[in-house]
Design a protein around this motif. Structure first.
Motif, PDB file in Angstrom:
ATOM      1  N   TYR A   1       0.917  -1.230  -0.010  1.00  0.00           N
ATOM      2  CA  TYR A   1      -0.191  -0.024  -0.056  1.00  0.00           C
ATOM      3  C   TYR A   1       0.706   1.290  -0.029  1.00  0.00           C
ATOM      4  N   ILE A   2       1.950   1.309   0.556  1.00  0.00           N
ATOM      5  CA  ILE A   2       2.890   2.273   0.605  1.00  0.00           C
ATOM      6  C   ILE A   2       3.371   2.438  -0.996  1.00  0.00           C
ATOM      7  N   SER A   3       3.605   1.320  -1.379  1.00  0.00           N
ATOM      8  CA  SER A   3       3.863   1.443  -2.906  1.00  0.00           C
ATOM      9  C   SER A   3       2.998   1.887  -3.799  1.00  0.00           C
ATOM     10  N   ILE A   4       1.759   1.676  -3.465  1.00  0.00           N
ATOM     11  CA  ILE A   4       0.585   2.261  -4.358  1.00  0.00           C
ATOM     12  C   ILE A   4       0.595   4.011  -3.993  1.00  0.00           C
ATOM     13  N   ASP A   5       1.026   4.462  -2.731  1.00  0.00           N
ATOM     14  CA  ASP A   5       1.082   5.755  -2.405  1.00  0.00           C
ATOM     15  C   ASP A   5       2.217   6.533  -3.348  1.00  0.00           C
ATOM     16  N   GLN A   6       3.200   5.764  -3.598  1.00  0.00           N
ATOM     17  CA  GLN A   6       4.401   6.179  -4.302  1.00  0.00           C
ATOM     18  C   GLN A   6       4.194   6.231  -5.741  1.00  0.00           C
ATOM     19  N   LYS A   7       3.322   5.288  -6.314  1.00  0.00           N
ATOM     20  CA  LYS A   7       2.844   5.306  -7.643  1.00  0.00           C
ATOM     21  C   LYS A   7       2.106   6.680  -7.670  1.00  0.00           C
ATOM     22  N   ALA A   8       1.205   6.972  -6.939  1.00  0.00           N
ATOM     23  CA  ALA A   8       0.580   8.139  -7.159  1.00  0.00           C
ATOM     24  C   ALA A   8       1.243   9.457  -7.082  1.00  0.00           C
ATOM     25  N   LEU A   9       2.360   9.298  -6.722  1.00  0.00           N
ATOM     26  CA  LEU A   9       3.318  10.446  -6.639  1.00  0.00           C
ATOM     27  C   LEU A   9       4.046  10.664  -7.922  1.00  0.00           C
ATOM     28  N   GLY A  10       4.126   9.535  -8.778  1.00  0.00           N
ATOM     29  CA  GLY A  10       4.682   9.445  -9.990  1.00  0.00           C
ATOM     30  C   GLY A  10       6.095   8.654 -10.173  1.00  0.00           C
ATOM     31  N   SER A  11       6.192   7.766  -9.003  1.00  0.00           N
ATOM     32  CA  SER A  11       7.463   7.039  -9.069  1.00  0.00           C
ATOM     33  C   SER A  11       7.266   6.057 -10.144  1.00  0.00           C
ATOM     34  N   LYS A  12       8.539   5.511 -10.729  1.00  0.00           N
ATOM     35  CA  LYS A  12       8.617   4.185 -11.557  1.00  0.00           C
ATOM     36  C   LYS A  12       8.343   2.929 -10.971  1.00  0.00           C
ATOM     37  N   SER A  13       7.844   2.142 -11.772  1.00  0.00           N
ATOM     38  CA  SER A  13       7.634   0.539 -11.373  1.00  0.00           C
ATOM     39  C   SER A  13       9.127  -0.039 -11.600  1.00  0.00           C
ATOM     40  N   THR A  14       9.358  -0.849 -10.735  1.00  0.00           N
ATOM     41  CA  THR A  14      10.486  -1.705 -10.647  1.00  0.00           C
ATOM     42  C   THR A  14      10.510  -2.943 -11.262  1.00  0.00           C
ATOM     43  N   ILE A  15      11.469  -3.127 -12.314  1.00  0.00           N
ATOM     44  CA  ILE A  15      11.517  -4.528 -12.963  1.00  0.00           C
ATOM     45  C   ILE A  15      12.994  -5.177 -12.314  1.00  0.00           C
ATOM     46  N   LEU A  16      12.925  -6.342 -11.859  1.00  0.00           N
ATOM     47  CA  LEU A  16      14.015  -6.906 -11.508  1.00  0.00           C
ATOM     48  C   LEU A  16      14.266  -8.089 -12.632  1.00  0.00           C
ATOM     49  N   LEU A  17      15.701  -7.927 -13.243  1.00  0.00           N
ATOM     50  CA  LEU A  17      15.932  -8.897 -14.182  1.00  0.00           C
ATOM     51  C   LEU A  17      16.941  -9.828 -13.422  1.00  0.00           C
TER      52      LEU A  17
END
Length: 611
Positions: free
Chosen positions: A4-20
């Motif tokens: 849920y903290i991650s959701i709040d970060q997305k709302a602020l415009g942060s990028k999604s993290t892709i793990l290779l």
């Protein structure tokens, strides 16, 4: 909660993290170089899977097989949030016999693949993840809201306004506790089931109007619990509208206010009783500001002063005082202002002007009403009553007492004068007789009469006509006895006396006893001696009086007290001792000591046969 903290970060415009998590470094470099800058790309070589906090994992078969257990745990921990895994393989046919792979991964892409195609499929998976995050967040909010609703003590219900009879579709725990019904017994029913057969209450019409017009409203009505116990329910309802602004539901909040209603009714009954008492009391009850202005007056003011309450309120109470009593009342009320915290009352009698212009005697009891926060005086409360009749009786009584005192003083004066006449006649007879025995008898009689006359002299000059300051009288009595012994001055009398007040009916016997014993000691105790001493003691212990007379003379001859035929003096002593309910104690040792004691009593009337 991390999600849920991650959701709040997305709302602020942060990028999604892709793990290779790829085995070949060339694949990792290729994706890092060509994938859109909209994503934050991290390498599993630089961080562990569990600590990376990724939103999507791109892996190959070799790496997947190495990390399958950890990836499985991470996906399970993320539930119900979607955590996508994309598997890159050169040929999907190699997965034919790998069912475990299909159960865990969310997308399989054959490589080589165009970068735009890969990016599109990555975005699709991330979009699904974001959607799941939003749903989880909403579900969590609903869960928190439901917990909050169930934790409150008030009852909360929701009814469906679009269904027939508007059934209850939700109740919280507070409502089940309030009513005693279970959820299963409540859901689907109309709220009126709580009213049982008591449906003629006026407030129910108001509630129906609120619902019909889709408005907020509040009423207090009688409801009944499951066990039949009635309770007062403070019900507040409010409409819930849908996206078309149509009422879809009603929310109701119920609060048990039974104790409040019962307390209000008890206070109303008490207030009605107080009003009944105050309005029908013959005493005038009033409230005043600190400067004396009437704030409230009961109707009895008209009977007491002739003024109606309306005529008094707003006027100052001091304007109705008699000018001669103004200072008296003002001084009495200073106690209230000087010590407000003591909750004292002040009672004062004074004259008050009536509507007819006459003055009437009244008595007022006042107390200060305090502000509990700072203990300052808010107002003065008074109770005033008519004491005209009492005052008249008091004045009549004072006059009667004064007349009685004047009469008693005159009686004492005349008795004293008469005793003085009798004493003078006896002394004349004493001077004329040559018989020594008769002369002695007459002398003793004169001494006794003088001791009684001295009492009446004291009473005549005293403020009290019934009580005698006996310690002062004792000194005068002994002085009188000493002066009468003109033929004998070979003695000394020492006095030790407590300050004592005796009723006249006990004082006269004591005086006569002392006269007899002291006169007898002067006459007989010091025969053949040049000097002798007599000690007189009077002690008071509580209500007990002890008197003793001791001399250092020759002592009483043996058998004198036991003689069948005693002297006149001893007969008088024994008689008076009995009158005092006492016993005479005589000790002969280097002289003679007489002592007796008695209880102080307030004897009224002519008790003594010698008065």
């Amino acid at each position: 909660m991390v999600e849920y903290i991650s959701i709040d970060q997305k709302a602020l415009g942060s990028k999604s993290t892709i793990l290779l998590s790829l085995n070949r470094s060339a694949d990792r470099r290729l994706i890092k170089k060509n994938i859109s800058g909209d994503f934050r790309v991290i390498d599993s070589l630089d961080t562990s899977l569990s600590s990376s906090g990724f939103d999507l994992c791109i892996t190959d078969l070799q790496s997947f097989q190495s990390n399958r257990k950890e990836l499985t745990e991470l996906k399970n921990e993320a539930l119900p949030v979607y955590l996508p895994i994309i598997l890159l393989v050169e040929d999907t046919r190699i997965l034919k016999n790998h069912q475990a792979v299909w159960d865990l991964v969310d997308d399989v892409i054959e490589i080589p693949v165009p970068m735009k195609m890969l990016e599109m499929r990555v975005k699709n998976q991330l979009r699904s993840r974001m959607h799941s995050l939003q749903i989880a967040r909403q579900n969590e909010k609903l869960h928190i809201l439901e917990k909050a609703v169930n934790s409150t003590n008030v009852g909360i219900t929701i009814t469906d306004a679009n269904k027939k009879d508007q059934p209850i579709v939700f109740v919280n725990d507070g409502f089940t506790k309030l009513t005693g019904y279970t959820r299963e017994e409540i859901i689907g029913k109309n709220c009126r089931f709580l009213q049982e057969d008591d449906r003629d209450q006026d407030v129910l019409k108001d509630m129906r109007d609120y619902i019909k017009n889709g408005k907020k409203g509040r009423s207090i009505l009688r409801n009944y619990k499951k066990d039949g116990t009635p309770f007062w329910n403070e019900l507040s309802i409010a409409p819930i509208k849908d996206k078309h602004h149509e009422v879809s539901h009603f929310i109701g909040v119920q609060n048990d206010v039974t104790k409040l209603i019962e307390t209000q009714e008890a206070l109303k009954d008490e207030r009605d009783l107080q009003q009944l008492v105050t309005e029908n009391s013959t005493d005038m009850i009033s409230r005043h500001s600190l400067d004396g202005t009437y704030l409230y007056v009961t109707p009895s003011s008209e009977q007491l002063l002739g003024y109606t309450p309306e005529e008094l309120v707003g006027n100052n109470a001091f304007d109705f005082f008699h000018p001669d009593d103004f200072e008296l009342v003002d001084e009495a009320h200073k106690v209230l202002y000087e010590n407000p915290g003591n909750n004292e009352t002040v009672t004062v009698a004074y004259r008050k002007k009536t509507k007819s212009g006459e003055y009437k005697w009244v008595e007022t009891v006042s107390r200060a009403s305090l502000n509990p926060e700072d203990n300052t005086i808010v107002e003065i409360q008074s109770n005033t009553r008519d004491i005209s009749t009492r005052k008249k009786h008091e004045q009549e009584l004072e006059y009667a007492v004064h007349e009685k005192n004047v009469l008693l003083q005159e009686i004492h004066h005349r008795v004293k004068n008469n005793l003085a006449v009798i004493s003078g006649l006896l002394q004349i007879q004493q001077f004329e007789t040559e018989d020594e025995a008769l002369n002695k008898i007459l002398g003793n009689s004169v001494s006794r009469i003088k001791s009684m006359a001295l009492i009446h002299e004291k009473l005549y000059r005293s403020k009290s006509l019934s009580h005698l300051e006996f310690d002062d009288y004792l000194k005068d009595l002994i002085s009188t006895i000493s002066r009468s012994q003109t033929h004998n001055n070979n003695f000394e009398i020492q006095i030790e006396s407590d300050k004592t007040i005796l009723n006249v009916n006990q004082g006269v016997p004591c005086a006569l006893i002392l006269n007899e014993i002291i006169s007898n000691a002067i006459e007989h105790a010091f025969v053949g001696r040049e000097h002798g001493t007599i000690w007189v003691s009077l002690k008071e212990n509580g209500d007990r009086i002890t008197i003793s007379i001791k001399d250092d003379g020759i002592g009483i001859p043996d058998g004198l007290l036991e003689k069948r035929r005693q002297s006149m003096g001893l007969t008088i002593i024994q008689t008076l001792i009995k009158q005092l309910h006492s016993k005479l104690e005589v000790i002969v040792d280097n002289g003679t000591k007489f002592s007796f004691s008695f209880e102080k009593q307030n004897i009224k009337g002519a008790h003594s046969r010698f008065v």
